[in-house]
Design a protein around this motif. Structure first.
Motif, PDB file in Angstrom:
ATOM      1  N   LYS A   1       0.834  -1.198   0.000  1.00  0.00           N
ATOM      2  CA  LYS A   1       0.000   0.000   0.000  1.00  0.00           C
ATOM      3  C   LYS A   1       0.871   1.252   0.000  1.00  0.00           C
ATOM      4  O   LYS A   1       2.066   1.199   0.264  1.00  0.00           O
ATOM      5  N   CYS A   2       0.255   2.387  -0.242  1.00  0.00           N
ATOM      6  CA  CYS A   2       0.937   3.680  -0.253  1.00  0.00           C
ATOM      7  C   CYS A   2       1.692   3.879   1.058  1.00  0.00           C
ATOM      8  O   CYS A   2       1.116   3.710   2.130  1.00  0.00           O
ATOM      9  N   PRO A   3       2.975   4.243   1.008  1.00  0.00           N
ATOM     10  CA  PRO A   3       3.722   4.442   2.256  1.00  0.00           C
ATOM     11  C   PRO A   3       3.283   5.674   3.045  1.00  0.00           C
ATOM     12  O   PRO A   3       3.581   5.780   4.229  1.00  0.00           O
ATOM     13  N   HIS A   4       2.537   6.572   2.406  1.00  0.00           N
ATOM     14  CA  HIS A   4       2.070   7.784   3.085  1.00  0.00           C
ATOM     15  C   HIS A   4       0.806   7.532   3.914  1.00  0.00           C
ATOM     16  O   HIS A   4       0.720   7.957   5.056  1.00  0.00           O
ATOM     17  N   CYS A   5      -0.185   6.867   3.313  1.00  0.00           N
ATOM     18  CA  CYS A   5      -1.483   6.713   3.989  1.00  0.00           C
ATOM     19  C   CYS A   5      -1.842   5.264   4.316  1.00  0.00           C
ATOM     20  O   CYS A   5      -2.746   5.025   5.098  1.00  0.00           O
ATOM     21  N   HIS A   6      -1.177   4.305   3.712  1.00  0.00           N
ATOM     22  CA  HIS A   6      -1.411   2.870   3.909  1.00  0.00           C
ATOM     23  C   HIS A   6      -2.807   2.430   3.484  1.00  0.00           C
ATOM     24  O   HIS A   6      -3.288   1.384   3.917  1.00  0.00           O
ATOM     25  N   GLU A   7      -3.456   3.223   2.650  1.00  0.00           N
ATOM     26  CA  GLU A   7      -4.778   2.848   2.153  1.00  0.00           C
ATOM     27  C   GLU A   7      -4.811   2.722   0.639  1.00  0.00           C
ATOM     28  O   GLU A   7      -5.450   1.838   0.104  1.00  0.00           O
ATOM     29  N   GLY A   8      -4.157   3.630  -0.056  1.00  0.00           N
ATOM     30  CA  GLY A   8      -4.162   3.607  -1.516  1.00  0.00           C
ATOM     31  C   GLY A   8      -3.227   2.561  -2.078  1.00  0.00           C
ATOM     32  O   GLY A   8      -2.308   2.090  -1.424  1.00  0.00           O
ATOM     33  N   GLU A   9      -3.491   2.194  -3.321  1.00  0.00           N
ATOM     34  CA  GLU A   9      -2.632   1.219  -3.996  1.00  0.00           C
ATOM     35  C   GLU A   9      -1.297   1.856  -4.341  1.00  0.00           C
ATOM     36  O   GLU A   9      -1.200   3.056  -4.557  1.00  0.00           O
ATOM     37  N   PHE A  10      -0.265   1.048  -4.412  1.00  0.00           N
ATOM     38  CA  PHE A  10       1.077   1.508  -4.738  1.00  0.00           C
ATOM     39  C   PHE A  10       1.407   1.240  -6.204  1.00  0.00           C
ATOM     40  O   PHE A  10       2.075   2.025  -6.849  1.00  0.00           O
ATOM     41  N   TYR A  11       0.913   0.126  -6.724  1.00  0.00           N
ATOM     42  CA  TYR A  11       1.204  -0.284  -8.100  1.00  0.00           C
ATOM     43  C   TYR A  11      -0.013  -0.096  -8.991  1.00  0.00           C
ATOM     44  O   TYR A  11      -1.146  -0.193  -8.533  1.00  0.00           O
ATOM     45  N   GLU A  12       0.243   0.133 -10.270  1.00  0.00           N
ATOM     46  CA  GLU A  12      -0.857   0.205 -11.243  1.00  0.00           C
ATOM     47  C   GLU A  12      -1.524  -1.152 -11.383  1.00  0.00           C
ATOM     48  O   GLU A  12      -2.727  -1.237 -11.572  1.00  0.00           O
ATOM     49  N   ASP A  13      -0.733  -2.209 -11.318  1.00  0.00           N
ATOM     50  CA  ASP A  13      -1.246  -3.577 -11.432  1.00  0.00           C
ATOM     51  C   ASP A  13      -0.773  -4.355 -10.207  1.00  0.00           C
ATOM     52  O   ASP A  13       0.414  -4.389  -9.915  1.00  0.00           O
ATOM     53  N   LYS A  14      -1.693  -4.961  -9.483  1.00  0.00           N
ATOM     54  CA  LYS A  14      -1.343  -5.666  -8.250  1.00  0.00           C
ATOM     55  C   LYS A  14      -0.552  -6.951  -8.506  1.00  0.00           C
ATOM     56  O   LYS A  14       0.119  -7.443  -7.612  1.00  0.00           O
ATOM     57  N   ASN A  15      -0.622  -7.497  -9.702  1.00  0.00           N
ATOM     58  CA  ASN A  15       0.011  -8.769 -10.020  1.00  0.00           C
ATOM     59  C   ASN A  15       1.448  -8.551 -10.492  1.00  0.00           C
ATOM     60  O   ASN A  15       1.673  -8.087 -11.602  1.00  0.00           O
ATOM     61  N   PRO A  16       2.455  -8.898  -9.684  1.00  0.00           N
ATOM     62  CA  PRO A  16       3.839  -8.703 -10.119  1.00  0.00           C
ATOM     63  C   PRO A  16       4.239  -9.643 -11.254  1.00  0.00           C
ATOM     64  O   PRO A  16       5.242  -9.406 -11.923  1.00  0.00           O
ATOM     65  N   TYR A  17       3.471 -10.694 -11.483  1.00  0.00           N
ATOM     66  CA  TYR A  17       3.783 -11.648 -12.543  1.00  0.00           C
ATOM     67  C   TYR A  17       3.168 -11.278 -13.885  1.00  0.00           C
ATOM     68  O   TYR A  17       3.266 -12.032 -14.835  1.00  0.00           O
ATOM     69  N   ASN A  18       2.541 -10.106 -13.974  1.00  0.00           N
ATOM     70  CA  ASN A  18       2.081  -9.590 -15.258  1.00  0.00           C
ATOM     71  C   ASN A  18       3.299  -8.962 -15.934  1.00  0.00           C
ATOM     72  O   ASN A  18       3.605  -7.787 -15.745  1.00  0.00           O
ATOM     73  N   LEU A  19       4.021  -9.749 -16.707  1.00  0.00           N
ATOM     74  CA  LEU A  19       5.312  -9.343 -17.239  1.00  0.00           C
ATOM     75  C   LEU A  19       5.218  -8.265 -18.313  1.00  0.00           C
ATOM     76  O   LEU A  19       6.218  -7.642 -18.643  1.00  0.00           O
ATOM     77  N   SER A  20       4.027  -8.014 -18.828  1.00  0.00           N
ATOM     78  CA  SER A  20       3.898  -6.957 -19.841  1.00  0.00           C
ATOM     79  C   SER A  20       3.983  -5.564 -19.219  1.00  0.00           C
ATOM     80  O   SER A  20       4.334  -4.609 -19.894  1.00  0.00           O
TER      81      SER A  20
END
Length: 133
Positions: free
Chosen positions: A15-34
């Motif tokens: 999660k966002c290091p500032h608020c711990h609520e928002g997403e940090f990545y555009e895509d949650k799946n690190p295995y989406n290699l594209s």
């Protein structure tokens, strides 16, 4: 349980290091290699920047390297403790296979660890200092 407001919470939940609520990545799946886990420019919840400067996340390579070394040492020690009589090259191939298999996850987690080294928890609401700017 790990509480919100700790760096471990932000890292484990990605999660966002500032608020711990928002997403940090555009895509949650690190295995989406594209897409290879691109970091959002701004947090969708607190609207704080997730980039300090251009090329900020190049420093995450040092974190990824450290994680890779930790994995190598862990596998090597595990083979010694378990008493597995593996040849040198077998251990090398096992370590290489593990690192290749987990490299997208290591790459993604190293970015959030790097961000948490420089950003601190502030909560969702803007601080008085941020409001003055």
């Amino acid at each position: 349980m790990i509480k919100k407001g700790t760096k471990a919470y932000s890292i484990l939940h990605r999660k966002c290091p500032h608020c711990h609520e928002g997403e940090f990545y555009e895509d949650k799946n690190p295995y989406n290699l594209s897409t290879m886990s691109p970091v959002l420019k701004r947090c969708p919840v607190c609207d704080r920047s997730l980039h300090m400067e251009t090329g900020f996340y190049f420093g995450a390579m040092y974190v990824a390297y450290s994680i890779g070394v930790a994995v190598m040492i862990t596998v090597w020690v595990a083979t010694l403790i378990l008493g597995l009589d593996l040849s040198y090259w077998t251990i090398v191939f096992v370590i290489a296979g593990i690192l290749i298999l987990f490299s997208p996850f290591i790459y993604a987690i190293s970015k959030i660890i790097w961000a948490n080294l420089f950003f601190s928890y502030k909560g969702v609401e803007k601080t008085a200092e941020e409001l003055q700017k």
